[in-house]
Write a protein that holds these residues in place. Sequence first.
Motif, PDB file in Angstrom:
ATOM      1  N   ALA A 354      34.892  34.175  39.303  1.00 23.85           N
ATOM      2  CA  ALA A 354      35.523  35.278  38.570  1.00 23.85           C
ATOM      3  C   ALA A 354      35.553  36.547  39.419  1.00 23.85           C
ATOM      4  O   ALA A 354      36.481  37.363  39.306  1.00 23.85           O
ATOM      5  CB  ALA A 354      34.790  35.530  37.257  1.00 23.85           C
ATOM      6  N   GLU A 355      34.555  36.717  40.272  1.00 21.23           N
ATOM      7  CA  GLU A 355      34.531  37.902  41.133  1.00 21.23           C
ATOM      8  C   GLU A 355      35.609  37.841  42.205  1.00 21.23           C
ATOM      9  O   GLU A 355      36.051  38.882  42.702  1.00 21.23           O
ATOM     10  CB  GLU A 355      33.149  38.024  41.790  1.00 21.23           C
ATOM     11  N   ARG A 356      36.064  36.625  42.537  1.00 26.26           N
ATOM     12  CA  ARG A 356      37.036  36.467  43.623  1.00 26.26           C
ATOM     13  C   ARG A 356      38.466  36.267  43.131  1.00 26.26           C
ATOM     14  O   ARG A 356      39.405  36.417  43.922  1.00 26.26           O
ATOM     15  CB  ARG A 356      36.641  35.270  44.506  1.00 26.26           C
ATOM     16  N   HIS A 357      38.623  35.896  41.867  1.00 24.75           N
ATOM     17  CA  HIS A 357      39.957  35.526  41.394  1.00 24.75           C
ATOM     18  C   HIS A 357      40.359  36.392  40.204  1.00 24.75           C
ATOM     19  O   HIS A 357      39.794  36.265  39.112  1.00 24.75           O
ATOM     20  CB  HIS A 357      39.989  34.047  41.014  1.00 24.75           C
ATOM     21  N   PRO A 358      41.368  37.241  40.361  1.00 23.14           N
ATOM     22  CA  PRO A 358      41.785  38.138  39.274  1.00 23.14           C
ATOM     23  C   PRO A 358      42.414  37.416  38.093  1.00 23.14           C
ATOM     24  O   PRO A 358      42.558  38.015  37.026  1.00 23.14           O
ATOM     25  CB  PRO A 358      42.801  39.059  39.961  1.00 23.14           C
ATOM     26  N   ASN A 377      46.545  39.521  33.160  1.00 16.37           N
ATOM     27  CA  ASN A 377      46.079  40.882  33.399  1.00 16.37           C
ATOM     28  C   ASN A 377      44.716  41.057  32.738  1.00 16.37           C
ATOM     29  O   ASN A 377      44.582  40.859  31.520  1.00 16.37           O
ATOM     30  CB  ASN A 377      47.094  41.890  32.830  1.00 16.37           C
ATOM     31  N   ARG A 378      43.713  41.419  33.505  1.00 14.18           N
ATOM     32  CA  ARG A 378      42.371  41.554  32.945  1.00 14.18           C
ATOM     33  C   ARG A 378      42.265  42.722  31.970  1.00 14.18           C
ATOM     34  O   ARG A 378      41.504  42.658  31.005  1.00 14.18           O
ATOM     35  CB  ARG A 378      41.348  41.734  34.066  1.00 14.18           C
ATOM     36  N   GLU A 379      43.029  43.756  32.202  1.00 10.06           N
ATOM     37  CA  GLU A 379      42.942  44.926  31.335  1.00 10.06           C
ATOM     38  C   GLU A 379      43.524  44.632  29.960  1.00 10.06           C
ATOM     39  O   GLU A 379      42.929  44.962  28.933  1.00 10.06           O
ATOM     40  CB  GLU A 379      43.670  46.107  31.982  1.00 10.06           C
ATOM     41  N   THR A 380      44.695  44.011  29.923  1.00 16.90           N
ATOM     42  CA  THR A 380      45.350  43.713  28.643  1.00 16.90           C
ATOM     43  C   THR A 380      44.881  42.381  28.059  1.00 16.90           C
ATOM     44  O   THR A 380      45.115  42.113  26.891  1.00 16.90           O
ATOM     45  CB  THR A 380      46.873  43.666  28.818  1.00 16.90           C
ATOM     46  N   ARG A 381      44.285  41.542  28.905  1.00 22.48           N
ATOM     47  CA  ARG A 381      43.842  40.197  28.516  1.00 22.48           C
ATOM     48  C   ARG A 381      45.010  39.302  28.095  1.00 22.48           C
ATOM     49  O   ARG A 381      44.827  38.346  27.334  1.00 22.48           O
ATOM     50  CB  ARG A 381      42.783  40.254  27.406  1.00 22.48           C
ATOM     51  N   GLU A 382      46.196  39.589  28.613  1.00 17.32           N
ATOM     52  CA  GLU A 382      47.354  38.736  28.304  1.00 17.32           C
ATOM     53  C   GLU A 382      47.084  37.333  28.826  1.00 17.32           C
ATOM     54  O   GLU A 382      46.724  37.127  29.981  1.00 17.32           O
ATOM     55  CB  GLU A 382      48.619  39.293  28.947  1.00 17.32           C
ATOM     56  N   MET A 383      47.269  36.339  27.962  1.00 18.61           N
ATOM     57  CA  MET A 383      46.978  34.957  28.323  1.00 18.61           C
ATOM     58  C   MET A 383      47.931  34.479  29.420  1.00 18.61           C
ATOM     59  O   MET A 383      49.136  34.738  29.381  1.00 18.61           O
ATOM     60  CB  MET A 383      47.113  34.056  27.092  1.00 18.61           C
ATOM     61  N   LEU A 384      47.389  33.774  30.393  1.00 21.44           N
ATOM     62  CA  LEU A 384      48.216  33.220  31.456  1.00 21.44           C
ATOM     63  C   LEU A 384      49.179  32.180  30.898  1.00 21.44           C
ATOM     64  O   LEU A 384      50.346  32.112  31.294  1.00 21.44           O
ATOM     65  CB  LEU A 384      47.338  32.595  32.540  1.00 21.44           C
ATOM     66  N   VAL A 385      48.684  31.376  29.982  1.00 21.01           N
ATOM     67  CA  VAL A 385      49.518  30.416  29.242  1.00 21.01           C
ATOM     68  C   VAL A 385      49.399  30.763  27.768  1.00 21.01           C
ATOM     69  O   VAL A 385      48.286  30.799  27.235  1.00 21.01           O
ATOM     70  CB  VAL A 385      49.057  28.967  29.496  1.00 21.01           C
ATOM     71  N   PRO A 386      50.501  31.032  27.078  1.00 21.69           N
ATOM     72  CA  PRO A 386      50.431  31.447  25.680  1.00 21.69           C
ATOM     73  C   PRO A 386      49.844  30.358  24.777  1.00 21.69           C
ATOM     74  O   PRO A 386      49.835  29.167  25.122  1.00 21.69           O
ATOM     75  CB  PRO A 386      51.898  31.722  25.311  1.00 21.69           C
ATOM     76  N   TYR A 387      49.363  30.769  23.636  1.00 20.23           N
ATOM     77  CA  TYR A 387      48.811  29.852  22.632  1.00 20.23           C
ATOM     78  C   TYR A 387      49.847  28.789  22.277  1.00 20.23           C
ATOM     79  O   TYR A 387      51.006  29.086  21.988  1.00 20.23           O
ATOM     80  CB  TYR A 387      48.418  30.646  21.385  1.00 20.23           C
ATOM     81  N   ASN A 388      49.447  27.523  22.339  1.00 23.00           N
ATOM     82  CA  ASN A 388      50.277  26.379  21.972  1.00 23.00           C
ATOM     83  C   ASN A 388      51.505  26.235  22.860  1.00 23.00           C
ATOM     84  O   ASN A 388      52.514  25.656  22.454  1.00 23.00           O
ATOM     85  CB  ASN A 388      50.705  26.459  20.503  1.00 23.00           C
ATOM     86  N   GLU A 440      39.799  26.926  45.610  1.00 27.54           N
ATOM     87  CA  GLU A 440      41.071  26.860  46.339  1.00 27.54           C
ATOM     88  C   GLU A 440      42.256  26.789  45.386  1.00 27.54           C
ATOM     89  O   GLU A 440      43.282  27.454  45.591  1.00 27.54           O
ATOM     90  CB  GLU A 440      41.043  25.640  47.266  1.00 27.54           C
ATOM     91  N   ALA A 441      42.120  26.009  44.312  1.00 24.77           N
ATOM     92  CA  ALA A 441      43.225  25.838  43.367  1.00 24.77           C
ATOM     93  C   ALA A 441      43.534  27.115  42.596  1.00 24.77           C
ATOM     94  O   ALA A 441      44.684  27.353  42.197  1.00 24.77           O
ATOM     95  CB  ALA A 441      42.900  24.704  42.397  1.00 24.77           C
ATOM     96  N   LEU A 442      42.533  27.950  42.376  1.00 18.67           N
ATOM     97  CA  LEU A 442      42.739  29.183  41.619  1.00 18.67           C
ATOM     98  C   LEU A 442      43.664  30.169  42.333  1.00 18.67           C
ATOM     99  O   LEU A 442      44.181  31.109  41.714  1.00 18.67           O
ATOM    100  CB  LEU A 442      41.395  29.851  41.325  1.00 18.67           C
ATOM    101  N   ALA A 443      43.896  29.966  43.619  1.00 18.89           N
ATOM    102  CA  ALA A 443      44.871  30.804  44.323  1.00 18.89           C
ATOM    103  C   ALA A 443      46.250  30.670  43.679  1.00 18.89           C
ATOM    104  O   ALA A 443      47.061  31.614  43.710  1.00 18.89           O
ATOM    105  CB  ALA A 443      44.934  30.413  45.798  1.00 18.89           C
TER     106      ALA A 443
END
Length: 450
Positions: A354-358, A377-388, A440-443
């Motif tokens: 978590a410290e290395r991957h935004p 976005n960590r500030e807004t906590r917008e989900m990378l993949v939306p619910y469902n 590596e995959a988190l890139a």
Amino acid sequence: MAIVEANPDLGAQIVADAKEYVLYSWSVQDQIDPIAVAGAEGRHFWDYDGKRYLDFASQLVNVSIGHQHPKIIQAIKDQADQLCTIGPPMANESRSRLGRMLAEVTPGDLSVSFFTNGGAEANENAVKLARMVTGRSKIIARYRSYHGATNGAVTLTGDPRRWAVEPGMPGVVRMFDPYTYRCPAGHPDPCPVCTGAPHLEEILEYEGAHTVAAVILETVTGTNGIIPPPDGYLQAIREVCNRHGILLILDEVMAGFGRTGRWFACEHWDVVPDILTVAKGINSGYVPIGAMIARGEIVDQVRSRFFPGGLTYAGHPLACASAIASIEAFQEERVVENAAAVGGHLGESLHGLAERHPSIGDVRGLGCFWGVELVKNRETREMLVPYNASGEAAAPVARLAKAALEQGLYLMTHWNVIMVVPPLTITREEVDAGIAILDEALAITDEYVS
């Protein structure tokens, strides 16, 4: 290590037959592309090309002791030599012995087991018993729950998998989850949802506490995010249930048998339910089995009544023998203690990612039961993949999982959460190997961060 000789042609034929002749669960059939598994051992499995995969998912969070444990395999063989099958109306040594062992390892006065073929049946029978004992009809379940795929269990399930079978079983009422990272109440202090009691009490005011038979919840939410409850939450739910004569059913199909670093997750908070449901880790899925385990005091109230439940293969001798061997192996090999110790290292490693991957918004878990929540976005906590989400909207996490698989790491993902749930026998070295691939995959997901 019994790795079979590579045979790509056979693997290809197995996959082709699977696509044509097998209907796959929770899948768009035209999109399935399963791995043809040739064998497995410990924390790895391999395909017919000879490629090995580190199982960071324990398959479906069930192969807790690892693949092909010799003690369990031998117990199945020995039981088959003695007695392959006998009906539920009979008594047999493995079933009776397993019932006694479960009474010994479960917390509090949970002492009477009703055996099933899996977790969904255990949950359905728990609801049945609660309604019989209380004479009430309503069941309160949470929105982020998953309780199984049979008609009643999928109705109890809160996530969208229930939609296709609705209206389903009547009498189910929903409540919110103590999901502090995305609290539905906005997480004020004190929070009515995350502290447990105020939110449940409000629902009981609307529904009538005298009509509610039970509250059912996953002690630690599993598939829908791996969400441990805040300290005090379970105790508060337990107290409300006690006050209103409502039974508490804890679903530990996924979280039980050492997954969180304790034999049962409820032990982290010193809460004993009226009914505990288990499956998966009871024998790591070697033979299908589940159980509804109730307090003796609860069962005593219905001993003189007809119990309307049971299936032909429930409490199967082979399944019970494998569960006995698994519990013994857990005790002899200190599997639960390993889950706690190595799980601590696993948690530290994930926090390091978590410290290395935004793209990592939150890391949470216990033992070998961790969720990594991905955000844009960590500030807004917008989900990378939306619910469902599905299709292109789900592509970022699908790309990550595919990249990890290509490097020999098998992951389970659900929308924007990576479930890091390896077998409880995993070593620190295997954790480090898996974390390196995940790093590596988190890139890939970092590319989507705004």
